[in-house]
Design an enzyme around this catalytic site. Structure first.
Site, short mmCIF file in Angstrom:
data_model
loop_
_atom_site.label_atom_id
_atom_site.label_comp_id
_atom_site.label_asym_id
_atom_site.label_seq_id
_atom_site.Cartn_x
_atom_site.Cartn_y
_atom_site.Cartn_z
N ASP A 11 0.85 -1.19 0.00
CA ASP A 11 0.00 0.00 0.00
C ASP A 11 0.88 1.24 0.00
O ASP A 11 1.84 1.32 0.77
CB ASP A 11 -0.91 0.02 1.24
CG ASP A 11 -2.06 -0.96 1.12
OD1 ASP A 11 -2.18 -1.59 0.06
OD2 ASP A 11 -2.81 -1.10 2.11
N ASP A 130 -13.51 -6.09 -6.86
CA ASP A 130 -13.82 -6.39 -5.45
C ASP A 130 -15.19 -7.04 -5.42
O ASP A 130 -16.19 -6.41 -5.77
CB ASP A 130 -13.84 -5.10 -4.63
CG ASP A 130 -12.46 -4.45 -4.54
OD1 ASP A 130 -11.46 -5.15 -4.78
OD2 ASP A 130 -12.39 -3.25 -4.23
#
Lengths: 255, 211
Positions: A11, A130
């Protein structure tokens, strides 16, 4: 020979790696170049950087990061997060990213997938999906956006077929039911998607052990497995992951 | 003349050439992304990269005049290297773009990878050497390289094949003839193995420069 890939995911916020990576003797745990080089040396097959930078005026830091990583690290890497336009994709690819992944913006405007694919080739166009289980979706899984917060009403398998048709070169599939749980990949979802398309599928979401990586390939039929915390926090090395996978009969590039 | 051989990477507006340039620099070259015909003529080695699709690459080469520059470099006996689609355009044509002629350095076609396999092949795979070309000097088997492609050149009589990989059957991974090297995989994305291959090309370019 089909060779499974092992992909650590980092990230990134404003060009810095966040959520900590606990390598021993690392000088700067936030430096994407140092971490990428480290994962390369450890035998990672690719890297994914997920840009979580909130403000769009700081996005140039992500472009600078792509350039810095490409200067020093010679394995493929993908950048995802916040890519809304063809121009966003172009900046990152020109800076040295090998692939970009699009998610929310592709749901909002599916032509973005074909635009990126046509201009830069399918090989650099990853569609991140997702998915969450849903009794209302025909396949049992619905596409969510905005980091899993927003329902779309789109059936996951229909969306997968659509993005393949639009020219996606790869699918990064995250189970929002499993993400962060460490319970393992959602194998039923993964195998449904991986067997429905002719393009590679990266399984993501839920890895808590090395056996989960094995299952992602053997039962989930994924072409690649993505994980974050088990690698970052020093629980397991890439070498351990590949050794376990090889022991299970999965061809991998040795470290 | 500096100690670092000048490697010209043909910049015809296609894709990400940054990694190729940095890779050749790591491998010891003075690597330049360029469309300058004078610089390309002066280079010790010439690289034709390429990503995406066959037809746009050929169109861009034609638009920039770099198709002729590439062919001149091929004929000049200086080391020349095509990478990925930059390899494929060295062939006569491609299944991907019926009716579009390639540069024809190799007189056969590029075909879809056959069989019930996922396309693109997007993975690391093992290079199986065919013969003993200096492209792969200094590498121990098994040699792992990174591939991203849906098509590959025909095997032909295999006399110019340097390496194959196994993807639903043997797939051409690298070819070479005289001064021309070509790789279907991405050496600039194949970690230490790839950098060694780039270094082998830089060494050949340095040798050519002193002749």
């Amino acid at each position: 020979m089909r060779v499974a890939r092992v992909i650590p995911c980092l990230d990134v916020d404003a060009g810095r790696v966040v959520k900590g990576v606990n390598f021993v003797d690392i000088r700067d745990a936030g430096d994407p170049v140092e971490l990428a080089a480290r994962y390369d040396a450890e035998g990672a097959d690719e890297l994914v950087f997920l840009d979580i930078t909130a403000s769009s005026d700081r996005r140039d830091t992500t472009v600078a990061m792509a350039r810095a990583v490409a200067d020093e690290v010679f394995i493929p890497f993908t950048i995802g997060g916040g890519i809304r336009t063809l121009d966003d994709a172009r900046l990152l690819l020109r800076a040295g990213a090998d692939k970009v992944s699009v998610n929310t913006a592709a749901v909002r405007r599916p032509e973005l997938v074909s635009e990126i694919s046509r201009e830069f080739g399918a090989q650099c166009c990853v569609v991140a999906i997702d998915a969450r289980s849903s009794s209302e979706a025909p396949s049992g899984y619905e596409v969510f956006t905005h980091g899993g917060r927003t329902r779309t009403g789109i059936d996951c398998l229909e969306w997968v077929a659509e993005v393949e048709r639009l020219g996606a070169g790869e699918i990064l599939l995250t189970s929002m039911d499993r993400d962060g749980t460490r319970e393992g990949f959602e194998l039923k979802l993964t195998s449904k998607v991986a067997t429905a398309v002719g393009i590679p599928v990266i399984a993501s979401g839920g890895v808590g052990s090395l056996d989960h990586l094995v299952e992602g390939v053997t039962e989930g039929k994924a072409d690649a497995v993505l994980a974050a915390s088990i690698f970052h926090y020093g629980e397991h090395t890439i070498a351990e992951a590949k050794t376990r996978m090889a022991q299970a009969g999965i061809p991998v590039r040795p470290t | 003349m500096t100690g670092r051989p000048l490697v010209a990477i043909l910049d015809y507006g296609i894709g990400n050439l940054h990694s190729a340039q940095k890779g050749f620099e790591h491998a010891g070259a003075d690597a330049r992304l360029t469309a300058d015909l004078g610089l390309i003529r002066a280079a010790d080695g010439v690289v034709l990269p390429g990503v995406g699709a066959f037809a746009p690459c050929m169109a861009a080469l034609g638009r920039t005049g770099l198709d002729d520059a590439a062919l001149q470099a091929v004929q000049s006996d200086r080391p020349f290297m095509g990478i990925c689609v930059g390899m494929q355009v060295l062939f006569a044509g491609s299944d991907e773009a019926p009716g579009v002629s390639g540069l024809g350095v190799f007189d056969r076609m590029v075909r879809w990878i056959p069989g019930p396999v996922k396309r693109p092949q997007m993975q690391w795979n093992v290079l199986h050497r065919s013969g003993d070309h200096r492209m792969l000097t200094g590498l121990d088997d098994p040699i792992w390289a990174y591939f991203v492609h849906s098509l590959a050149p025909e095997m032909g009589d295999a006399s110019d094949v340097v390496a194959t990989c196994d993807y639903g059957g043997p797939v051409v991974a690298a070819v070479a003839r005289d001064n021309v090297w070509a790789a279907q995989f991405h050496p600039e994305k194949s970690s230490a193995v790839g950098l060694q291959i780039l270094a082998n090309f830089v060494t050949a370019s340095a040798a050519a420069a002193t002749n």
